[in-house]
Design a protein around this motif. Structure first.
Motif, PDB file in Angstrom:
ATOM      1  N   VAL A   1       0.972  -1.328  -0.047  1.00 24.59           N
ATOM      2  CA  VAL A   1      -0.097  -0.157   0.159  1.00 24.59           C
ATOM      3  C   VAL A   1       0.829   1.193  -0.006  1.00 24.59           C
ATOM      4  N   THR A   2       0.350   2.542  -0.291  1.00 22.23           N
ATOM      5  CA  THR A   2       1.123   3.460  -0.531  1.00 22.23           C
ATOM      6  C   THR A   2       0.923   4.512   0.528  1.00 22.23           C
ATOM      7  N   ALA A   3       2.432   5.200   0.829  1.00 27.09           N
ATOM      8  CA  ALA A   3       2.579   6.374   1.394  1.00 27.09           C
ATOM      9  C   ALA A   3       3.539   7.215   0.982  1.00 27.09           C
ATOM     10  N   ALA A   4       3.205   8.671   1.420  1.00 27.57           N
ATOM     11  CA  ALA A   4       4.375   9.806   0.777  1.00 27.57           C
ATOM     12  C   ALA A   4       5.274   9.427   1.827  1.00 27.57           C
ATOM     13  N   LEU A   5       6.662   9.817   1.178  1.00 22.62           N
ATOM     14  CA  LEU A   5       7.968   9.593   2.028  1.00 22.62           C
ATOM     15  C   LEU A   5       7.870  10.352   3.279  1.00 22.62           C
ATOM     16  N   GLU A   6       7.532  11.412   3.534  1.00 20.89           N
ATOM     17  CA  GLU A   6       7.398  12.137   4.700  1.00 20.89           C
ATOM     18  C   GLU A   6       6.337  11.433   5.890  1.00 20.89           C
TER      19      GLU A   6
ATOM     20  N   SER B   1      16.821  -7.245   9.163  1.00 14.58           N
ATOM     21  CA  SER B   1      18.209  -8.042   9.154  1.00 14.58           C
ATOM     22  C   SER B   1      18.148  -9.188  10.024  1.00 14.58           C
ATOM     23  N   LYS B   2      17.171  -9.105  11.129  1.00  7.48           N
ATOM     24  CA  LYS B   2      16.910 -10.165  12.050  1.00  7.48           C
ATOM     25  C   LYS B   2      15.896 -11.250  11.596  1.00  7.48           C
ATOM     26  N   CYS B   3      14.825 -10.808  11.112  1.00  7.32           N
ATOM     27  CA  CYS B   3      13.810 -11.911  10.807  1.00  7.32           C
ATOM     28  C   CYS B   3      13.547 -11.872   9.265  1.00  7.32           C
ATOM     29  N   GLY B   4      14.247 -11.057   8.487  1.00  7.63           N
ATOM     30  CA  GLY B   4      14.195 -11.332   7.015  1.00  7.63           C
ATOM     31  C   GLY B   4      12.867 -10.519   6.425  1.00  7.63           C
ATOM     32  N   ILE B   5      11.841  -9.908   7.131  1.00  2.17           N
ATOM     33  CA  ILE B   5      10.649  -9.479   6.678  1.00  2.17           C
ATOM     34  C   ILE B   5      10.764  -8.064   5.777  1.00  2.17           C
ATOM     35  N   TYR B   6      10.256  -8.221   4.602  1.00  4.50           N
ATOM     36  CA  TYR B   6      10.184  -6.718   4.028  1.00  4.50           C
ATOM     37  C   TYR B   6       9.304  -5.969   4.588  1.00  4.50           C
ATOM     38  N   THR B   7       9.773  -4.718   4.860  1.00  2.00           N
ATOM     39  CA  THR B   7       8.615  -3.879   5.471  1.00  2.00           C
ATOM     40  C   THR B   7       8.183  -2.560   4.604  1.00  2.00           C
ATOM     41  N   HIS B   8       9.336  -2.152   3.808  1.00  2.00           N
ATOM     42  CA  HIS B   8       8.751  -1.267   2.772  1.00  2.00           C
ATOM     43  C   HIS B   8       9.762  -1.006   1.735  1.00  2.00           C
ATOM     44  N   HIS B   9       9.443  -0.253   0.666  1.00  2.00           N
ATOM     45  CA  HIS B   9      10.545   0.101  -0.096  1.00  2.00           C
ATOM     46  C   HIS B   9       9.925   1.468  -0.715  1.00  2.00           C
ATOM     47  N   GLN B  10      11.014   2.160  -1.171  1.00  2.00           N
ATOM     48  CA  GLN B  10      10.841   3.388  -1.906  1.00  2.00           C
ATOM     49  C   GLN B  10      10.667   2.856  -3.389  1.00  2.00           C
ATOM     50  N   ARG B  11       9.704   3.441  -4.015  1.00  2.00           N
ATOM     51  CA  ARG B  11       9.251   3.067  -5.524  1.00  2.00           C
ATOM     52  C   ARG B  11      10.069   3.543  -6.452  1.00  2.00           C
ATOM     53  N   ARG B  12      10.292   2.887  -7.331  1.00  2.00           N
ATOM     54  CA  ARG B  12      11.097   3.161  -8.657  1.00  2.00           C
ATOM     55  C   ARG B  12      10.108   4.396  -9.453  1.00  2.00           C
ATOM     56  N   SER B  13       8.987   3.921  -9.552  1.00  2.00           N
ATOM     57  CA  SER B  13       7.981   4.423 -10.582  1.00  2.00           C
ATOM     58  C   SER B  13       7.509   5.914  -9.815  1.00  2.00           C
ATOM     59  N   HIS B  14       7.387   5.692  -8.676  1.00  2.00           N
ATOM     60  CA  HIS B  14       7.299   7.293  -7.820  1.00  2.00           C
ATOM     61  C   HIS B  14       8.190   7.121  -6.717  1.00  2.00           C
TER      62      HIS B  14
ATOM     63  N   GLN C   1      17.465   2.047  -8.451  1.00  2.00           N
ATOM     64  CA  GLN C   1      16.646   3.138  -8.065  1.00  2.00           C
ATOM     65  C   GLN C   1      15.702   2.784  -6.808  1.00  2.00           C
ATOM     66  N   ALA C   2      15.016   1.777  -7.216  1.00  2.00           N
ATOM     67  CA  ALA C   2      14.054   1.487  -5.742  1.00  2.00           C
ATOM     68  C   ALA C   2      15.151   1.020  -4.672  1.00  2.00           C
ATOM     69  N   ARG C   3      14.568   1.194  -3.530  1.00  2.00           N
ATOM     70  CA  ARG C   3      15.006   0.821  -2.227  1.00  2.00           C
ATOM     71  C   ARG C   3      14.290  -0.051  -1.529  1.00  2.00           C
ATOM     72  N   HIS C   4      14.700  -1.186  -1.391  1.00  2.00           N
ATOM     73  CA  HIS C   4      13.941  -2.365  -0.916  1.00  2.00           C
ATOM     74  C   HIS C   4      14.487  -2.437   0.550  1.00  2.00           C
ATOM     75  N   TYR C   5      13.594  -2.408   1.845  1.00  2.00           N
ATOM     76  CA  TYR C   5      14.026  -2.534   3.132  1.00  2.00           C
ATOM     77  C   TYR C   5      13.549  -3.763   3.693  1.00  2.00           C
TER      78      TYR C   5
END
Length: 156
Positions: free
Chosen positions: A46-51, A78-91, A71-75
């Motif tokens: 789902v989407t959120a503005a950076l701020e 590092s402990k459990c491996g779950i993807y929490t968020h990413h900065q979108r390449r398209s936006h 360009q995209a930044r996926h976070y």
């Protein structure tokens, strides 16, 4: 499903990474993608503005993953491996937030999710068109009894 624009709390599986986020349009931006990473990751975003995303605990546990155009930044935690968020390449002014990390939200709450055509990213298209919908992922709730009756669960 309607969640107001009030801040939502989220966390990774182990709880090391915690955050508060205000979504752009509640859960109405829910989507999946069929690019190589998203196909394997399998998350509803789902989407959120950076701020509007604030890491409240565990920023030091976040690991950055980038590939291809970098360009995209996926976070990930590092402990459990779950993807929490990413900065979108398209936006690049937006984050995609893993809906399953949000308190009280499950990817199985969504009956139908559009799957964006990510194998040919909108930024790479010659025609300049936005992402297309490749299809829809549907969740059809069933009962344990119907699964047993049709032997869909593979157990005997």
């Amino acid at each position: 499903m309607d969640i107001s624009k009030n801040p939502l709390h989220g966390r990774c599986h182990c709880g090391a990474v915690q955050f508060v986020v205000r979504l752009t349009d509640g859960l109405n931006t829910a989507r999946r993608c069929n690019c190589s990473l998203c196909r394997m990751r399998g998350a509803v975003a789902v989407t959120a503005a950076l701020e509007n995303l604030h890491i409240t605990a565990g920023a030091e546990w976040l690991t950055l993953y980038q590939f291809n155009t970098m360009q995209a930044r996926h976070y990930f935690c590092s402990k459990c491996g779950i993807y929490t968020h990413h900065q979108r390449r398209s936006h690049p002014d937006q984050y995609g937030i893993n809906a399953a990390c949000l308190e009280g939200v499950s990817p199985f709450d969504f009956i139908e999710i559009p799957v964006e055509e990510g194998r040919l990213h909108p930024n790479d298209r010659q025609d300049g068109c936005a992402a297309e919908v490749a299809g829809y992922l549907r969740f059809v709730p069933g009962s344990r009894q119907s699964a047993r009756d049709s032997n869909l669960n593979g157990c005997s």
